[in-house]
Design a protein around this motif. Structure first.
Motif, PDB file in Angstrom:
ATOM      1  N   TRP A 227       0.857  -1.176   0.000  1.00  0.00           N
ATOM      2  CA  TRP A 227       0.000   0.000   0.000  1.00  0.00           C
ATOM      3  C   TRP A 227       0.895   1.228   0.000  1.00  0.00           C
ATOM      4  O   TRP A 227       1.965   1.228   0.602  1.00  0.00           O
ATOM      5  CB  TRP A 227      -0.897   0.006   1.224  1.00  0.00           C
ATOM      6  CG  TRP A 227      -2.033  -0.980   1.188  1.00  0.00           C
ATOM      7  CD1 TRP A 227      -2.175  -2.053   0.354  1.00  0.00           C
ATOM      8  CD2 TRP A 227      -3.164  -0.983   2.042  1.00  0.00           C
ATOM      9  NE1 TRP A 227      -3.328  -2.720   0.645  1.00  0.00           N
ATOM     10  CE2 TRP A 227      -3.959  -2.081   1.689  1.00  0.00           C
ATOM     11  CE3 TRP A 227      -3.580  -0.177   3.079  1.00  0.00           C
ATOM     12  CZ2 TRP A 227      -5.154  -2.382   2.326  1.00  0.00           C
ATOM     13  CZ3 TRP A 227      -4.764  -0.462   3.731  1.00  0.00           C
ATOM     14  CH2 TRP A 227      -5.554  -1.563   3.340  1.00  0.00           C
TER      15      TRP A 227
ATOM     16  N   ARG B 154      -2.984   4.654  -1.549  1.00  0.00           N
ATOM     17  CA  ARG B 154      -3.268   4.018  -2.837  1.00  0.00           C
ATOM     18  C   ARG B 154      -3.118   2.512  -2.689  1.00  0.00           C
ATOM     19  O   ARG B 154      -2.118   2.020  -2.168  1.00  0.00           O
ATOM     20  CB  ARG B 154      -2.319   4.544  -3.920  1.00  0.00           C
ATOM     21  CG  ARG B 154      -2.651   4.012  -5.300  1.00  0.00           C
ATOM     22  CD  ARG B 154      -1.925   4.733  -6.421  1.00  0.00           C
ATOM     23  NE  ARG B 154      -0.572   5.170  -6.096  1.00  0.00           N
ATOM     24  CZ  ARG B 154       0.525   4.432  -6.286  1.00  0.00           C
ATOM     25  NH1 ARG B 154       0.426   3.212  -6.785  1.00  0.00           N
ATOM     26  NH2 ARG B 154       1.710   4.906  -5.981  1.00  0.00           N
ATOM     27  N   LEU B 155      -4.128   1.771  -3.155  1.00  0.00           N
ATOM     28  CA  LEU B 155      -4.114   0.310  -3.148  1.00  0.00           C
ATOM     29  C   LEU B 155      -3.871  -0.131  -4.588  1.00  0.00           C
ATOM     30  O   LEU B 155      -4.742   0.049  -5.445  1.00  0.00           O
ATOM     31  CB  LEU B 155      -5.447  -0.250  -2.639  1.00  0.00           C
ATOM     32  CG  LEU B 155      -5.995   0.355  -1.336  1.00  0.00           C
ATOM     33  CD1 LEU B 155      -7.298  -0.309  -0.948  1.00  0.00           C
ATOM     34  CD2 LEU B 155      -4.984   0.275  -0.225  1.00  0.00           C
TER      35      LEU B 155
ATOM     36  N   ASP C 257      -5.846   1.190  -9.892  1.00  0.00           N
ATOM     37  CA  ASP C 257      -5.639   1.312  -8.455  1.00  0.00           C
ATOM     38  C   ASP C 257      -6.941   1.707  -7.773  1.00  0.00           C
ATOM     39  O   ASP C 257      -7.845   2.271  -8.378  1.00  0.00           O
ATOM     40  CB  ASP C 257      -4.591   2.389  -8.154  1.00  0.00           C
ATOM     41  CG  ASP C 257      -3.206   2.038  -8.655  1.00  0.00           C
ATOM     42  OD1 ASP C 257      -2.961   0.864  -8.978  1.00  0.00           O
ATOM     43  OD2 ASP C 257      -2.368   2.957  -8.716  1.00  0.00           O
TER      44      ASP C 257
ATOM     45  N   ALA D 169     -12.552   2.642   0.932  1.00  0.00           N
ATOM     46  CA  ALA D 169     -11.684   2.171  -0.154  1.00  0.00           C
ATOM     47  C   ALA D 169     -12.575   2.001  -1.371  1.00  0.00           C
ATOM     48  O   ALA D 169     -13.556   1.259  -1.335  1.00  0.00           O
ATOM     49  CB  ALA D 169     -11.017   0.857   0.209  1.00  0.00           C
TER      50      ALA D 169
ATOM     51  N   THR E 245      -9.710  -4.878  -7.887  1.00  0.00           N
ATOM     52  CA  THR E 245      -8.702  -4.326  -6.973  1.00  0.00           C
ATOM     53  C   THR E 245      -9.218  -4.338  -5.540  1.00  0.00           C
ATOM     54  O   THR E 245      -8.499  -4.725  -4.611  1.00  0.00           O
ATOM     55  CB  THR E 245      -8.319  -2.891  -7.408  1.00  0.00           C
ATOM     56  OG1 THR E 245      -7.828  -2.942  -8.748  1.00  0.00           O
ATOM     57  CG2 THR E 245      -7.256  -2.308  -6.498  1.00  0.00           C
TER      58      THR E 245
ATOM     59  N   HIS F 198      -7.776  -6.566  -2.157  1.00  0.00           N
ATOM     60  CA  HIS F 198      -7.290  -5.930  -0.935  1.00  0.00           C
ATOM     61  C   HIS F 198      -8.243  -6.079   0.253  1.00  0.00           C
ATOM     62  O   HIS F 198      -7.983  -5.510   1.320  1.00  0.00           O
ATOM     63  CB  HIS F 198      -7.028  -4.445  -1.194  1.00  0.00           C
ATOM     64  CG  HIS F 198      -5.841  -4.201  -2.075  1.00  0.00           C
ATOM     65  ND1 HIS F 198      -4.550  -4.212  -1.600  1.00  0.00           N
ATOM     66  CD2 HIS F 198      -5.751  -3.950  -3.404  1.00  0.00           C
ATOM     67  CE1 HIS F 198      -3.713  -3.961  -2.595  1.00  0.00           C
ATOM     68  NE2 HIS F 198      -4.420  -3.811  -3.708  1.00  0.00           N
TER      69      HIS F 198
ATOM     70  N   PHE G 149      -7.549  -4.804   4.025  1.00  0.00           N
ATOM     71  CA  PHE G 149      -8.356  -3.702   4.555  1.00  0.00           C
ATOM     72  C   PHE G 149      -8.868  -4.048   5.951  1.00  0.00           C
ATOM     73  O   PHE G 149      -8.791  -3.248   6.883  1.00  0.00           O
ATOM     74  CB  PHE G 149      -9.519  -3.419   3.605  1.00  0.00           C
ATOM     75  CG  PHE G 149     -10.428  -2.284   4.021  1.00  0.00           C
ATOM     76  CD1 PHE G 149     -10.061  -0.973   3.793  1.00  0.00           C
ATOM     77  CD2 PHE G 149     -11.648  -2.541   4.613  1.00  0.00           C
ATOM     78  CE1 PHE G 149     -10.907   0.082   4.156  1.00  0.00           C
ATOM     79  CE2 PHE G 149     -12.494  -1.504   4.990  1.00  0.00           C
ATOM     80  CZ  PHE G 149     -12.124  -0.193   4.756  1.00  0.00           C
TER      81      PHE G 149
END
Length: 191
Positions: A51, A70-71, A79, A168, A174, A178, A182
Motif C-alpha cells: 500500500w 493508494r491500493l 488502483d 476504499a 482491486t 485488498h 483492509f
C-alpha cells in the motif's frame, strides 16, 4: 514511490474471516508481513506492504481527509484509493448514503454485505458494495468520470470519538484483492 513511512518487519496476528458457505473463495493478497504505520486521530494503524501512503488531497472543505492510501491494482486493473475522514451523522445514515452512490444489478447487489466487528476496542461497521459508482457532487474532479461502472467499495464507520469513516473505492477486482488487508488494517488500530 510516495511511501512516507519506514517499513519494519513485524509479526502480526490478523483476523481474516473465511468465505461464507454460499460463496466461492476469492483471490486476495497474502497476509502482509512487512508493515508501515499511520496515525489517524491519535490512533496507530498498520499499513500492509504494497500500500502506498500519499499526501491527503481533500476535495471538500466539509470533509478534509485525515489519510489517503493508494491500493495498487494488478495486471490491468486500476488502483483503488483508501481515505479516512471524520464521520458525521449516524452509522446507518453513512451506510445508506454510500449505498445510494451505487447502481447495481441483482447479481452485484447479492454480493453486498454489512457486518460489525471490534477495532481498537470500539465498534466498526463494514459495508461492501459492488456496481456502478456515481461520484458525489462534492468529490467530482474536472477531467475525471462521474460514473464508474465495475467498481466496488469497502466502507467502514469506526465508532471512536469522533467517529472515523474509512472508504476504499476502485475497480471491483482491486477492492476484492485488498479486502483481507483492509480488514487487517482496521483490526490493527491501537493507541
Amino acid at each position: 514511490m510516495h511511501l512516507r513511512s519506514v517499513l519494519v518487519a513485524a509479526t502480526v496476528a490478523l483476523v481474516h474471516p473465511g468465505c461464507r458457505d454460499d460463496e466461492p473463495p476469492t483471490a486476495s493478497l497474502p497476509v502482509p508481513t512487512h508493515l508501515a504505520t499511520v496515525q489517524v486521530a491519535g490512533w496507530t494503524l498498520d499499513v500492509p506492504d504494497g500500500w502506498v501512503t500519499e499526501e491527503p488531497r481533500s476535495r471538500s472543505a466539509f470533509f478534509p481527509r485525515l489519510l489517503q492510501i493508494r491500493l495498487p491494482g494488478d495486471g490491468g486493473t486500476g488502483d483503488a484509493e483508501l481515505i479516512a475522514v471524520k464521520s458525521t451523522g449516524t452509522t446507518e445514515a453513512n451506510l445508506d448514503r454510500w449505498k445510494k452512490q451505487f447502481d447495481a444489478t441483482d447479481e452485484e447487489r447479492a454480493r453486498w454485505r454489512e457486518e460489525t466487528f471490534e477495532a481498537g476496542g470500539a465498534s466498526c461497521t463494514l459495508l461492501e458494495v459492488h456496481g456502478t459508482h456515481t461520484v458525489p457532487m462534492f468529490s467530482r474532479e474536472e477531467g475525471h468520470p462521474d460514473v464508474l461502472p465495475g467498481h466496488a467499495m469497502l466502507g467502514a464507520i469506526w465508532s471512536i470519538d469522533p467517529a472515523i469513516a474509512f472508504r476504499a473505492l476502485g475497480p471491483a477486482a482491486t477492492i476484492e484483492r485488498h479486502e483481507g488487508a483492509f480488514r487487517a488494517f482496521l483490526a490493527s488500530a491501537r493507541r
